[in-house]
Design a protein around this motif. Structure first.
Motif, PDB file in Angstrom:
ATOM      1  N   HIS A  14       0.834  -1.206   0.000  1.00 55.65           N
ATOM      2  CA  HIS A  14       0.000   0.000   0.000  1.00 55.65           C
ATOM      3  C   HIS A  14       0.869   1.257   0.000  1.00 55.65           C
ATOM      4  O   HIS A  14       1.657   1.478   0.929  1.00 55.65           O
ATOM      5  CB  HIS A  14      -0.906   0.024   1.235  1.00 55.65           C
ATOM      6  CG  HIS A  14      -1.662   1.308   1.371  1.00 55.65           C
ATOM      7  ND1 HIS A  14      -2.612   1.715   0.468  1.00 55.65           N
ATOM      8  CD2 HIS A  14      -1.591   2.305   2.306  1.00 55.65           C
ATOM      9  CE1 HIS A  14      -3.106   2.880   0.829  1.00 55.65           C
ATOM     10  NE2 HIS A  14      -2.492   3.267   1.942  1.00 55.65           N
ATOM     11  N   PRO A  15       0.754   2.112  -1.029  1.00 56.11           N
ATOM     12  CA  PRO A  15       1.514   3.367  -1.052  1.00 56.11           C
ATOM     13  C   PRO A  15       0.767   4.454  -0.287  1.00 56.11           C
ATOM     14  O   PRO A  15      -0.176   5.054  -0.791  1.00 56.11           O
ATOM     15  CB  PRO A  15       1.595   3.689  -2.555  1.00 56.11           C
ATOM     16  CG  PRO A  15       0.350   3.092  -3.135  1.00 56.11           C
ATOM     17  CD  PRO A  15       0.001   1.888  -2.286  1.00 56.11           C
ATOM     18  N   ALA A  16       1.198   4.724   0.943  1.00 54.64           N
ATOM     19  CA  ALA A  16       0.567   5.788   1.730  1.00 54.64           C
ATOM     20  C   ALA A  16       0.904   7.158   1.168  1.00 54.64           C
ATOM     21  O   ALA A  16       0.086   8.084   1.181  1.00 54.64           O
ATOM     22  CB  ALA A  16       1.011   5.697   3.183  1.00 54.64           C
ATOM     23  N   ALA A  38      -5.237  10.781   2.977  1.00 52.88           N
ATOM     24  CA  ALA A  38      -4.587  11.127   1.712  1.00 52.88           C
ATOM     25  C   ALA A  38      -3.070  11.072   1.800  1.00 52.88           C
ATOM     26  O   ALA A  38      -2.391  11.036   0.773  1.00 52.88           O
ATOM     27  CB  ALA A  38      -5.017  12.526   1.266  1.00 52.88           C
ATOM     28  N   GLY A  39      -2.511  11.092   3.031  1.00 50.61           N
ATOM     29  CA  GLY A  39      -1.064  11.026   3.188  1.00 50.61           C
ATOM     30  C   GLY A  39      -0.436  12.284   3.751  1.00 50.61           C
ATOM     31  O   GLY A  39       0.800  12.385   3.804  1.00 50.61           O
ATOM     32  N   GLY A 204      -2.396   9.827  -1.716  1.00 53.11           N
ATOM     33  CA  GLY A 204      -0.954   9.751  -1.571  1.00 53.11           C
ATOM     34  C   GLY A 204      -0.169  10.502  -2.621  1.00 53.11           C
ATOM     35  O   GLY A 204       1.068  10.541  -2.553  1.00 53.11           O
ATOM     36  N   ARG A 205      -0.861  11.122  -3.597  1.00 56.05           N
ATOM     37  CA  ARG A 205      -0.177  11.834  -4.676  1.00 56.05           C
ATOM     38  C   ARG A 205      -0.571  13.305  -4.680  1.00 56.05           C
ATOM     39  O   ARG A 205      -1.696  13.654  -4.307  1.00 56.05           O
ATOM     40  CB  ARG A 205      -0.528  11.217  -6.034  1.00 56.05           C
ATOM     41  CG  ARG A 205      -0.163   9.752  -6.181  1.00 56.05           C
ATOM     42  CD  ARG A 205      -0.458   9.267  -7.601  1.00 56.05           C
ATOM     43  NE  ARG A 205      -1.862   9.447  -7.944  1.00 56.05           N
ATOM     44  CZ  ARG A 205      -2.810   8.560  -7.700  1.00 56.05           C
ATOM     45  NH1 ARG A 205      -2.517   7.430  -7.073  1.00 56.05           N
ATOM     46  NH2 ARG A 205      -4.051   8.785  -8.058  1.00 56.05           N
ATOM     47  N   GLU A 296      -9.243   5.917  -3.207  1.00 54.65           N
ATOM     48  CA  GLU A 296      -7.997   5.310  -2.746  1.00 54.65           C
ATOM     49  C   GLU A 296      -7.730   5.654  -1.282  1.00 54.65           C
ATOM     50  O   GLU A 296      -7.197   4.848  -0.545  1.00 54.65           O
ATOM     51  CB  GLU A 296      -6.830   5.805  -3.610  1.00 54.65           C
ATOM     52  CG  GLU A 296      -6.887   5.247  -5.021  1.00 54.65           C
ATOM     53  CD  GLU A 296      -5.738   5.746  -5.864  1.00 54.65           C
ATOM     54  OE1 GLU A 296      -4.794   6.313  -5.278  1.00 54.65           O
ATOM     55  OE2 GLU A 296      -5.767   5.575  -7.073  1.00 54.65           O
ATOM     56  N   ALA A 297      -8.127   6.862  -0.876  1.00 57.16           N
ATOM     57  CA  ALA A 297      -7.826   7.313   0.481  1.00 57.16           C
ATOM     58  C   ALA A 297      -8.589   6.520   1.530  1.00 57.16           C
ATOM     59  O   ALA A 297      -8.158   6.447   2.676  1.00 57.16           O
ATOM     60  CB  ALA A 297      -8.142   8.793   0.617  1.00 57.16           C
ATOM     61  N   VAL A 298      -9.726   5.915   1.147  1.00 58.49           N
ATOM     62  CA  VAL A 298     -10.537   5.237   2.151  1.00 58.49           C
ATOM     63  C   VAL A 298     -10.542   3.726   1.981  1.00 58.49           C
ATOM     64  O   VAL A 298     -11.352   3.039   2.556  1.00 58.49           O
ATOM     65  CB  VAL A 298     -12.005   5.764   2.116  1.00 58.49           C
ATOM     66  CG1 VAL A 298     -12.031   7.227   2.477  1.00 58.49           C
ATOM     67  CG2 VAL A 298     -12.646   5.546   0.761  1.00 58.49           C
TER      68      VAL A 298
END
Length: 299
Positions: A14-16, A38-39, A204-205, A296-298
């Motif tokens: 998982h890319p945080a 979202a990171g 994450g971006r 993606e955030a959730v």
């Protein structure tokens, strides 16, 4: 100055945080925005050396945080207002920090007063503080070493409207005197009022960054129709992506002429057609973080 270059943090697969880059210049307040998950906090923890990155670098004044000598004299950090010893008084918390950083303890009462904690509050144990008082104490800790940089994660949580207004003035004054501020907050209107630059992160971006005025002026076109369902169909047929607003409109990443012609060809009655930038930071945030980034955030 804060410089973040290609920061990435993975937990398993998982890319945080995924390849995040931005910079914060002296004399400015940079608003760091994004939905929950979202990171943002992970990025700020990597900047402060609390979380090791999988890849990429982060420096403050050209040096990684962990290599700063006596970092509290260079960077004021507030990431968690509750990360304070509950059994100590506010004055004790600051006095110990002053001794650790080599700051004259006579600065303690001045700093407490600067953040709005009076002599009575200074004698009270932290466990008896409200969330707003803990935020003020955390900000006092960040300011105590007279740093050139502030890194603040949700510092206005728990503050009343008067406290939020006060914090806005304090941060604006800090930046106007040459300081650098990286500010994460969910209070979008307050960020809009104080920030010079914005970095918006989703999934994450980084999904947008730059000068606040320029970003707000380039957030698409708001359109509202007499028949919302027909508008959705017209936009789909024209291949135009739209994000619905809370008041029944749609923000489309296209010019007004393109949208107007598509509506006219379909005989659609429009009630509103204007630049979405006039909706402010809140509208821009919803537009940029809608869709895949929020999903993606959730996860």
């Amino acid at each position: 100055m804060i410089t973040v270059e290609h920061l990435t943090k993975r937990y398993g697969n998982h890319p945080a945080v995924d390849n995040v880059s931005f910079s914060c210049e002296p004399g400015t307040v940079t608003g760091f925005l994004g939905p929950n998950g979202a990171g943002k906090s992970t990025t700020m923890r990597m900047i402060c050396g609390l979380t090791p990155p999988t890849a990429g670098t982060a420096t403050v004044s050209g040096v990684p945080y962990r290599r700063l000598g006596n970092p509290g004299r260079h960077v004021g950090v507030l990431l968690d207002a509750s990360a304070q010893h509950a059994g100590r008084t506010g004055r004790e918390v600051l006095s110990l920090a002053a001794l650790t950083m080599g700051v004259d303890t006579r600065e303690v009462p001045r700093t407490l007063d600067r953040v709005g904690l009076n002599a009575t509050a200074a004698k009270r144990r932290v466990r008896a503080y409200s969330l707003g008082m803990r935020q003020r104490l955390g900000l006092a800790l960040a300011l105590l070493g007279d740093p050139a940089v502030l890194i603040l994660d949700e510092p206005a949580n728990g503050l009343d409207p008067e406290g939020i207004f006060w914090m806005r003035g304090l941060l604006r004054d800090f930046a106007d005197r040459g300081g650098t501020v990286l500010l994460s907050s969910h209070l979008l209107r307050e960020v809009e009022a104080v920030a010079d630059h914005l970095v918006v992160i989703g999934g994450g971006r980084v999904v947008a960054q730059g000068d606040k005025a320029e970003l707000l002026a380039a957030t698409g076109t708001l359109v509202r129709a007499l028949d919302p369902a027909a508008l959705d169909l017209v936009l789909k047929r024209a291949g135009l992506a739209g994000t619905k607003t809370t008041d029944g409109g749609v923000v489309v990443q296209a010019g007004a002429e393109i949208i107007g012609r598509a509506a006219a060809d379909a005989g659609l009655v429009l009630l509103e057609l204007r630049p979405a930038g006039s909706g402010g930071l809140e509208q821009m945030f919803l537009t940029l973080t809608a869709g895949d980034s929020v999903k993606e955030a959730v996860r």
